[in-house]
Design a protein around this motif. Structure first.
Motif, PDB file in Angstrom:
ATOM      1  N   LYS A  25      -0.481 -70.652  28.110  1.00 37.11           N
ATOM      2  CA  LYS A  25       0.856 -70.556  27.511  1.00 37.11           C
ATOM      3  C   LYS A  25       1.535 -71.913  27.346  1.00 37.11           C
ATOM      4  O   LYS A  25       2.232 -72.142  26.373  1.00 37.11           O
ATOM      5  CB  LYS A  25       1.758 -69.640  28.346  1.00 37.11           C
ATOM      6  N   THR A  26       1.309 -72.814  28.276  1.00 34.67           N
ATOM      7  CA  THR A  26       1.970 -74.128  28.198  1.00 34.67           C
ATOM      8  C   THR A  26       1.410 -74.989  27.070  1.00 34.67           C
ATOM      9  O   THR A  26       2.041 -75.970  26.668  1.00 34.67           O
ATOM     10  CB  THR A  26       1.847 -74.897  29.533  1.00 34.67           C
ATOM     11  N   ASP A  27       0.253 -74.617  26.539  1.00 38.44           N
ATOM     12  CA  ASP A  27      -0.324 -75.361  25.414  1.00 38.44           C
ATOM     13  C   ASP A  27       0.302 -74.969  24.077  1.00 38.44           C
ATOM     14  O   ASP A  27       0.145 -75.680  23.089  1.00 38.44           O
ATOM     15  CB  ASP A  27      -1.838 -75.131  25.330  1.00 38.44           C
ATOM     16  N   ILE A  28       0.988 -73.831  24.042  1.00 41.48           N
ATOM     17  CA  ILE A  28       1.519 -73.333  22.770  1.00 41.48           C
ATOM     18  C   ILE A  28       2.546 -74.273  22.148  1.00 41.48           C
ATOM     19  O   ILE A  28       2.418 -74.603  20.962  1.00 41.48           O
ATOM     20  CB  ILE A  28       2.028 -71.887  22.910  1.00 41.48           C
ATOM     21  N   LYS A  56       9.210 -69.040  22.469  1.00 46.32           N
ATOM     22  CA  LYS A  56       9.240 -68.020  23.531  1.00 46.32           C
ATOM     23  C   LYS A  56       8.485 -66.774  23.086  1.00 46.32           C
ATOM     24  O   LYS A  56       7.732 -66.183  23.863  1.00 46.32           O
ATOM     25  CB  LYS A  56      10.683 -67.675  23.891  1.00 46.32           C
ATOM     26  N   LEU A  57       8.700 -66.383  21.829  1.00 46.66           N
ATOM     27  CA  LEU A  57       7.992 -65.220  21.285  1.00 46.66           C
ATOM     28  C   LEU A  57       6.488 -65.452  21.307  1.00 46.66           C
ATOM     29  O   LEU A  57       5.715 -64.602  21.767  1.00 46.66           O
ATOM     30  CB  LEU A  57       8.462 -64.948  19.853  1.00 46.66           C
ATOM     31  N   LEU A  58       6.052 -66.603  20.840  1.00 48.41           N
ATOM     32  CA  LEU A  58       4.623 -66.906  20.771  1.00 48.41           C
ATOM     33  C   LEU A  58       3.990 -67.031  22.145  1.00 48.41           C
ATOM     34  O   LEU A  58       2.809 -66.715  22.327  1.00 48.41           O
ATOM     35  CB  LEU A  58       4.381 -68.171  19.946  1.00 48.41           C
ATOM     36  N   GLN A  59       4.752 -67.480  23.135  1.00 54.30           N
ATOM     37  CA  GLN A  59       4.198 -67.600  24.484  1.00 54.30           C
ATOM     38  C   GLN A  59       3.988 -66.234  25.135  1.00 54.30           C
ATOM     39  O   GLN A  59       3.281 -66.133  26.128  1.00 54.30           O
ATOM     40  CB  GLN A  59       5.086 -68.490  25.347  1.00 54.30           C
ATOM     41  N   ASN A  60       4.569 -65.199  24.550  1.00 55.68           N
ATOM     42  CA  ASN A  60       4.376 -63.841  25.067  1.00 55.68           C
ATOM     43  C   ASN A  60       3.425 -63.025  24.199  1.00 55.68           C
ATOM     44  O   ASN A  60       3.239 -61.843  24.426  1.00 55.68           O
ATOM     45  CB  ASN A  60       5.725 -63.122  25.185  1.00 55.68           C
ATOM     46  N   TYR A  61       2.824 -63.664  23.210  1.00 52.48           N
ATOM     47  CA  TYR A  61       1.897 -62.994  22.297  1.00 52.48           C
ATOM     48  C   TYR A  61       0.471 -63.222  22.791  1.00 52.48           C
ATOM     49  O   TYR A  61       0.152 -64.271  23.332  1.00 52.48           O
ATOM     50  CB  TYR A  61       2.097 -63.568  20.886  1.00 52.48           C
TER      51      TYR A  61
END
Length: 160
Positions: A25-28, A56-61
């Protein structure tokens, strides 16, 4: 030209475990920035703005298409919204459409194959892949495969 088997087996001893994007997630955010700028440059367009809510949305996808899906999203976004601001709804719509449209390949990993592997070949591949993903740790590989460490060890001895 045929790939040399000895070279193939030498390369097979070197495994790099790169987890899927959903596990990094931290790479997004840095990848998002990189692909946004890359898309703008390649499309000869201005880099559009965006809200941090998108990150934030993409880190939860879950990114079933992994890093290439993120790159494709951003190329699409730049082509549509440059030089304007990319709305959050663009990514929400992409994610929503991905949840409803499953390809046959996602449901059946063998759908694109002309010839199925034998059970022995499939088993050997799974053992090899599990060992690579766990850095050679038999107990973890066995857990990934849903078998005991002893059963894994027996399968590995049968390969040599």
């Amino acid at each position: 030209e045929v790939f040399r088997r000895d070279l193939y087996f030498r390369l097979m001893t070197h495994h790099i475990n790169l987890p899927p994007l959903r596990e990094r997630k931290t790479d997004i955010p840095p990848l998002f920035e990189h692909f946004l700028k890359k898309a703008a440059k390649e499309l000869d367009m201005d880099v559009p703005g965006y809200d941090n809510e998108i990150l934030k949305l993409l880190q939860n996808y879950r990114f079933p298409g992994n890093i290439r899906e993120l790159e494709a999203m951003l190329f699409d976004a730049v082509s549509v919204f440059s030089p304007d601001r990319i709305p959050l709804s663009f990514f929400e719509n992409h994610i929503a459409s991905g949840l409803t449209e499953k390809s046959a390949a996602e449901e059946n990993i063998f759908s694109g194959m002309n010839q199925l592997p034998t059970l022995k070949e499939a088993s050997e591949f799974l053992v090899q892949e599990a060992m690579a993903r766990t850095g050679g740790k038999q107990s973890e590989a066995a857990e990934l495969l849903g078998i005991s460490r002893q059963a894994l060890n027996k399968r590995m001895k049968g390969r040599h």
